[in-house]
Structure formats: structure tokens, C-alpha cells
Design an enzyme around this catalytic site. Structure first.
Site, PDB file in Angstrom:
ATOM      1  N   ARG A  94       0.803  -1.223   0.000  1.00 32.26           N
ATOM      2  CA  ARG A  94       0.000   0.000   0.000  1.00 32.26           C
ATOM      3  C   ARG A  94       0.842   1.282   0.000  1.00 32.26           C
ATOM      4  O   ARG A  94       0.566   2.199  -0.775  1.00 32.26           O
ATOM      5  CB  ARG A  94      -0.991  -0.006   1.166  1.00 32.26           C
ATOM      6  CG  ARG A  94      -2.034  -1.121   1.105  1.00 32.26           C
ATOM      7  CD  ARG A  94      -2.524  -1.355  -0.301  1.00 32.26           C
ATOM      8  NE  ARG A  94      -3.601  -2.328  -0.402  1.00 32.26           N
ATOM      9  CZ  ARG A  94      -3.715  -3.198  -1.395  1.00 32.26           C
ATOM     10  NH1 ARG A  94      -2.781  -3.238  -2.348  1.00 32.26           N
ATOM     11  NH2 ARG A  94      -4.729  -4.031  -1.458  1.00 32.26           N
ATOM     12  N   ASP A 123      -7.180  -1.098   4.242  1.00 33.93           N
ATOM     13  CA  ASP A 123      -6.567  -0.428   3.091  1.00 33.93           C
ATOM     14  C   ASP A 123      -6.923   1.046   2.994  1.00 33.93           C
ATOM     15  O   ASP A 123      -6.102   1.866   2.568  1.00 33.93           O
ATOM     16  CB  ASP A 123      -6.938  -1.147   1.804  1.00 33.93           C
ATOM     17  CG  ASP A 123      -6.120  -2.403   1.574  1.00 33.93           C
ATOM     18  OD1 ASP A 123      -5.086  -2.552   2.248  1.00 33.93           O
ATOM     19  OD2 ASP A 123      -6.504  -3.226   0.736  1.00 33.93           O
TER      20      ASP A 123
END
Length: 424
Positions: A94, A123
Site C-alpha cells: 500500500r 486499506d
């Protein structure tokens, strides 16, 4: 008046394709961004789909080498593992993707970024904290946290109906009853049938690893060379094949580790947002590297330095999992851990066999292991009768505890009755 630009983190799937169309309905100009971090993806087809829906452009950025060298390798070097089991494959991707996202947003003059992460997951936090750390002025459109979007779309069935009405192509292949996220480091699976922790993951779920029961009957043996805690060379000892580039090393260990069923875990973990979730992960190559690196660390590091380093690595794993890769505390802890790695150099031989990886030998010129001192055959510089005083000093508090409270009876705490044995 020109429209404001949005850079959408795009996957080509149902969610982000519908979000793309929805953003266009909100009168934004949308550029799609796709980061190639090693996932199996038809980027050309995804690009064509986004342009057909109405994106003004699609940027595909090859970030595989950047991901491995700047995120995966440092994670191996630091020994990062979340809650003692998860090697952080998605968590590390990420901040890497966020860096590409923000670079393109700046280059293309985008006022906003957008993503398809859900309001219950990790996320959304990882992407947004990383982006804010890289550009504090960026604005974020997170549709799955917006009341108007959530009222309109409850879930997949609503998105499918919207896609049908909007002429958004949807794969004719039946959707697997779980979600999947992949990169060069691992594949993660969650949701769907996996949301019930009592249901075993079906064998057909796994894509990177073979079942250990059906793995080869002959082990694969490899030598891994580390320099300052980083993998620099891997050699398969039978064939002599050698890899030195990080991406080649990881691809090789993914292949042979996966053939032997190495790196499968099925866990319930604690999300940063406060929920528990069940996840199934395949991380063959980094599982092998983590095992080898940990063994070399113990061989080379002072005992107390190793324990402090382990504490810092646990904190760093939390930072990475929770989305703080670019935070000041993570930068500080990373520098502290790197100081511990300056002597972690040497080679480790590992054997991969039917779901397991085992270290069989290790060598280093920096080792604090003293064979003569450790030997049971000679006294060396160790004075055995000095241990008498060592034991006496350490026994003082135990004797005093006995004097005041009497003999400890640990066994009574582990007694079992018939009612104890009944399942709840």
C-alpha cells in the site's frame, strides 16, 4: 470552466469500474492509475475498459522492482511479522502504490485521489495516511464512506445492476466466493465463505502454493547469502543456479517454496480499525527468507541486542500494518533496527520440504558463536565452578519467596475436571 481532476486507484474490477462511472456522473475528469506490483493482471484489457467507461487516461506504472527493493527487502531485513504470523504482503504494497499514486497525481495536476477500499478494512487507512504523509494538501474521495454512495449501493448486487445499466463490461466468469489481492510477495484471500472462521479454506483457493501433501518427495536445498541483513544471492545447490537481483531471488523462492507448499497461513487477525478478520495468505518466498534471516540474526547478534531489536521489529510491524510506513516514528524505529543489521552478514542453507522450511547450516565471519567456548568436550576459557555463584545469586529471590509464601504448587492450576473438558 474545466472539470476538477481525480486520480482513481483502479483495478479493473467491478467496484472501481462502477466508482469510475459514478465519479464521471459527479462531473469530475477521471484519470485511472494502475500499479504493477507483480499481480497477475491484463493491464491492456483494464486500460481499454476504463477508457470505454469514460476515463480521460489510464496510467500503468511498473513498480515491481521498486516494491521489492524498497519495501519487501527492508521488511525482511527488519524481520517484520505482524502478530507473529502475517508477513505483511498487502500492508507493504500500500505505501508503495501510494507513492506511485501521488507522483502521478502531482504530474497530472489532480486535485483529488479516489479509491475503492471499504469502510471496514485496513486499506482505506493505509492508502490515505500514506498519501497525506506524502502530500498533506491532497483531497480524498472515498465512495464507500460517503452516505449518498452507500445509500445507493449496498453491495455487489447493486453494483452489478448499475454496471448493466451503464454498459460497464462485467466478467462472465463466475466470481470466486472470496476476495483476493495479489502482488509479487504474496496473495491474500478474505471475505465470502472465509468470513466464517470455522469453515476450512478449500484447496482450490490456493494459487501460489501446492498442497504440502502433494508436494515433491525430494527437498529443495538452497544457500542464501545476506549482507547487512539484506538477501544478496541465492543458489540452488543441486543445479548450481544462482540469482542476485532482488526480483529474481524472490521469483525463484516463490516458485520452489510454492512447489513445496511453504508459506500458507490461515489466521484471524486484529484490524487497526478495531474489527477482527479472518485471512488466508500465501507467502512462499518471503517465508523462506524470513526463516533464514532470523537464524542468521541469532547467530550474529548479542543476546540483549537481539531482544531489543525484536521489540522494535514488533512495533515496526504494527506501524506497517496500520498504515504508518511514512510516519516519523516508523522512520526512527527503522533507523534503530538498521543499526542492528550491520553485522548480520553470512550465508544460510535452507531445506524446503512438504510445507516446511528448515535451516540446516549457517556461516558468518561476524558470528559471536564460539565453538570452543560452547563445546562440551573442553572447558576453554569458561570456568565451570564459577556457575555455582551465578546459580546462588539467582536463587536468592526464589529462596526468599519460599521463606515467606511456602512451596509453589503450579500443578494445581492445571488440574482438569469433567466439566472443564466439555466444549462450550
Amino acid at each position: 470552466m474545466s472539470k476538477e481532476k481525480v486520480l482513481l486507484a483502479y483495478s479493473g474490477g467491478l467496484d472501481t469500474s462502477c466508482i469510475l462511472k459514478w465519479l464521471l456522473e459527479q462531473q469530475y475528469e477521471v484519470i485511472c492509475f494502475m500499479a504493477d506490483v507483480g499481480q497477475t493482471e491484463d493491464f491492456g484489457a483494464a486500460r481499454d475498459k476504463a477508457l470505454k467507461i469514460g476515463a480521460s487516461d489510464v496510467v500503468v506504472k511498473d513498480m515491481k522492482d521498486f516494491f521489492v527493493e524498497k519495501f519487501v527487502w527492508p521488511a525482511v531485513q527488519m524481520g517484520l511479522i505482524y502478530e507473529d504470523r502475517y508477513l505483511l504482503g498487502t500492508s507493504l504494497a500500500r505505501p508503495c502504490i501510494s507513492k506511485g499514486l501521488m507522483d502521478v497525481a502531482t504530474q497530472r495536476g489532480c486535485s483529488y485521489i479516489s479509491h475503492g477500499a471499504t469502510g471496514k478494512g485496513n486499506d482505506q487507512i493505509r492508502f490515505e495516511l500514506s498519501c497525506y504523509a506524502l502530500n498533506p494538501t491532497v483531497r480524498v474521495i472515498a465512495p464507500w464512506r460517503m452516505e449518498t454512495f452507500c445509500q445507493r449501493f449496498q453491495g455487489r448486487s447493486d453494483l452489478l445492476e448499475y454496471a448493466k445499466r451503464s454498459n460497464i463490461p462485467v466478467s462472465a466468469t463466475p466470481k470466486a466466493p472470496w476476495s483476493m489481492d495479489a502482488n509479487i510477495m504474496h496473495i491474500s484471500y478474505e471475505s465470502g465463505i472465509l468470513e466464517d472462521p470455522s469453515v476450512a479454506a478449500p484447496e482450490e483457493l490456493y494459487q501460489l502454493t501446492h498442497s504440502p501433501a502433494r508436494a515433491p518427495d525430494t527437498p529443495t536445498v538452497a544457500e542464501i547469502v545476506f549482507k547487512s541483513g539484506l538477501p544478496v544471492r541465492v543458489t540452488e545447490l543441486v543445479s548450481g543456479r544462482t540469482m542476485e537481483k532482488p526480483l529474481d531471488i524472490l521469483a525463484f523462492l516463490n516458485k520452489v517454496g510454492g512447489e513445496h507448499g511453504v508459506g500458507r497461513i490461515d489466521i484471524v487477525e486484529n484490524r487497526y480499525i478495531g474489527l477482527k478478520s479472518r485471512g488466508v495468505y500465501e507467502t512462499p518466498g518471503v517465508t523462506v527468507l524470513h526463516c533464514a534471516h532470523r537464524d542468521l540474526e541469532i547467530y550474529c547478534l548479542d543476546r540483549e541486542v537481539l531482544r531489543v531489536k525484536k521489540y522494535l521489529a514488533d512495533r515496526m510491524a504494527d506501524y506497517v500494518y496500520n498504515g504508518y510506513w511514512y510516519a516519523p516514528e516508523a522512520e526512527y524505529v527503522r533507523k534503530c533496527i538498521l543499526e542492528s543489521q550491520k553485522h548480520v552478514s553470512g550465508k544460510v542453507v535452507v531445506e524446503m520440504y512438504k510445507g516446511h522450511v528448515m535451516v540446516t547450516s549457517r556461516e558468518s565471519i561476524n558470528s559471536v558463536y564460539n565453538q570452543e567456548l560452547a563445546s562440551m568436550e573442553v572447558h576453554g576459557n569458561f570456568t565451570p565452578y564459577s556457575a555455582t555463584g551465578f546459580i546462588e545469586i539467582n536463587a536468592v529471590r526464589l529462596r526468599e519467596h519460599h521463606r515467606v509464601f511456602g512451596t509453589a504448587n503450579m500443578t494445581k492450576h492445571f488440574s482438569r475436571t469433567e466439566s472443564d473438558m466439555k466444549l462450550i
